[in-house]
Design a protein around this motif. Structure first.
Motif, short mmCIF file in Angstrom:
data_model
loop_
_atom_site.label_atom_id
_atom_site.label_comp_id
_atom_site.label_asym_id
_atom_site.label_seq_id
_atom_site.Cartn_x
_atom_site.Cartn_y
_atom_site.Cartn_z
N LEU A 98 29.96 32.25 37.11
CA LEU A 98 30.40 30.95 36.97
C LEU A 98 29.36 29.94 37.67
O LEU A 98 28.72 28.92 37.17
CB LEU A 98 31.74 30.66 37.59
CG LEU A 98 32.73 31.28 36.88
CD1 LEU A 98 34.06 31.25 37.67
CD2 LEU A 98 33.04 30.67 35.39
N HIS A 112 46.64 28.82 32.47
CA HIS A 112 45.23 28.54 32.97
C HIS A 112 44.46 27.84 31.70
O HIS A 112 44.48 27.94 30.63
CB HIS A 112 44.29 29.85 33.26
CG HIS A 112 43.15 29.73 33.63
ND1 HIS A 112 42.75 29.07 34.53
CD2 HIS A 112 41.83 30.09 32.85
CE1 HIS A 112 41.35 28.92 34.80
NE2 HIS A 112 40.88 29.50 33.51
N PRO A 119 40.73 26.98 30.51
CA PRO A 119 39.49 27.62 30.66
C PRO A 119 38.34 26.57 30.49
O PRO A 119 37.36 26.79 30.70
CB PRO A 119 39.32 28.58 29.52
CG PRO A 119 40.49 28.02 28.54
CD PRO A 119 41.66 27.35 29.37
N ALA A 179 38.51 27.63 37.24
CA ALA A 179 38.08 29.01 36.85
C ALA A 179 37.60 29.61 38.45
O ALA A 179 37.72 30.77 38.45
CB ALA A 179 37.01 28.84 35.99
N ARG A 232 40.42 30.71 40.33
CA ARG A 232 41.10 32.14 40.19
C ARG A 232 39.91 33.36 40.29
O ARG A 232 40.37 34.02 40.51
CB ARG A 232 41.43 31.98 38.41
CG ARG A 232 42.26 30.94 37.94
CD ARG A 232 43.84 31.23 38.09
NE ARG A 232 44.56 30.12 37.54
CZ ARG A 232 45.90 30.29 37.39
NH1 ARG A 232 46.67 31.46 37.76
NH2 ARG A 232 46.62 29.56 36.94
N SER A 233 38.53 32.95 40.07
CA SER A 233 37.59 34.01 40.43
C SER A 233 37.84 34.58 41.82
O SER A 233 37.59 35.71 41.95
CB SER A 233 36.29 33.59 39.86
OG SER A 233 35.98 32.95 41.00
N PHE A 261 38.36 32.93 31.82
CA PHE A 261 38.25 31.99 33.08
C PHE A 261 37.63 30.60 32.65
O PHE A 261 38.34 29.55 32.98
CB PHE A 261 37.73 32.79 34.05
CG PHE A 261 38.10 33.80 34.69
CD1 PHE A 261 38.62 34.84 34.40
CD2 PHE A 261 38.62 33.59 36.15
CE1 PHE A 261 39.09 36.03 34.95
CE2 PHE A 261 39.40 34.64 36.92
CZ PHE A 261 39.39 35.86 36.23
N PHE A 262 36.68 30.71 31.97
CA PHE A 262 36.03 29.55 31.56
C PHE A 262 35.41 29.66 30.18
O PHE A 262 34.72 30.51 29.78
CB PHE A 262 34.97 29.18 32.69
CG PHE A 262 34.18 28.04 32.64
CD1 PHE A 262 34.73 27.19 32.81
CD2 PHE A 262 32.70 27.95 32.39
CE1 PHE A 262 34.01 25.64 32.63
CE2 PHE A 262 32.17 26.72 32.20
CZ PHE A 262 32.67 25.69 32.34
#
Ligand code: SF4
Length: 280
Positions: A157, A219, A221, A227, A230-231, A242-243
């Motif tokens: 990310l 969530h 994304p 993201a 959450r990571s 996540f993204f």
């Protein structure tokens, strides 16, 4: 028609190895994407995951340790019509090959990287890798691993990857869906897969206790901040996308050199005569 991506070879992985789940999910995903074996290039690195290149019927390249991403990048630039998927292990991608990941992500090269993360060097019988949890006793850390583990999702990310996801080899339907989305994504897609090593680091039970799906908790994304949050979770293990964001892919920023791409240029007969004259 996942069978068309089956070479018919019997995998040599240990019984219960998480690589089986990834293999099944990948073949199913490729079939769902409507691809043919000749459209696909699989690049694998060194480690137990590397045997994928023998079990998936497609163009495959089992390369040297840590160099999956440079190979996959070159193949995609040379022939953008191919679907290029890199497979790497946590030792391959995050130790010797670590220098390549942030750069593939920031370039947004249009390939997919699937990391089979079993948190241990399985092929060499159980040494610590960059994702081995702190305190874990392994062959190379007999007093417990003294290092904090790397967070690959956070790294991807922060490096600018435009698609970041995590799956679990023990949940094949969900993993198949994630592979389909990762391959469809235009740009660099990073898919980390928790792939327990049944022989040297069997964490199936622990993962099943702690795992949850991001989509079950609403969530979004499109949010980088969400993201990242959450990571960084420590107690529970989120899986899902996540993204995801759209950005120009590397080739579009490189058209002066890549139009037409090398694989599509006419072959010109070459003469070695002048070179021979120069060096003889
Ligand atoms: Fe799978 Fe671990 Fe066996 Fe390697 S050593 S094949 S990762 S179970």
């Amino acid at each position: 028609m996942a069978e068309k991506f089956d070479t018919g070879r019997k995998p040599v992985w240990c019984p219960g190895c998480g690589n089986f789940g990834i293999l099944v999910a990948l073949r199913r995903a490729l079939a769902r994407l409507g691809l043919e074996p000749e459209d696909v290039v699989l690049v694998t690195g060194i480690g137990c995951h590397g045997r994928m290149s023998g079990y998936v019927r497609a163009n495959t390249f089992h390369t040297i340790h840590g160099r999956v991403l440079p190979l996959a990048t070159g193949i995609k630039l040379a022939n953008p019509g191919l679907t290029v998927i890199g497979h790497s292990g946590d030792g391959d991608a995050y130790a010797i090959g670590m220098g390549h990941l942030p750069h593939a992500a920031r370039r947004n090269i249009d390939i997919t990287l699937i990391v089979h993360d079993n948190m241990v060097f399985g092929l060499t019988t159980g040494q610590a890798t960059p994702t081995t949890p702190k305190g874990r006793v392994t062959r190379s850390t007999p007093y417990g691993n003294p290092e904090e583990p790397l967070n690959p999702l956070f790294l991807a990310l922060a490096s600018g990857a435009t698609f970041v996801a995590r799956g679990f080899s023990g949940d094949i339907p969900h993993l198949e869906e994630l592979i389909v989305r990762a391959v469809r994504h235009r740009g660099f897609s990073f898919l980390e897969v928790i792939q327990p090593c049944a022989t040297f680091f069997n964490i199936y039970g622990e993962v099943r206790r702690r795992i949850y799906r991001l989509e079950d908790e609403g969530h979004d994304p499109r949010s980088l901040e969400e993201a990242i949050r959450r990571s960084l979770e420590k107690e529970r293990i989120p899986v899902g996308v996540f993204f995801e964001v759209e950005k120009p892919v590397f080739r579009e920023n490189f058209m002066h050199a890549m139009n037409p791409p090398p694989a599509l240029r006419p072959l010109r007969p070459a003469s070695l005569g002048p070179l021979w004259e120069r060096y003889r």
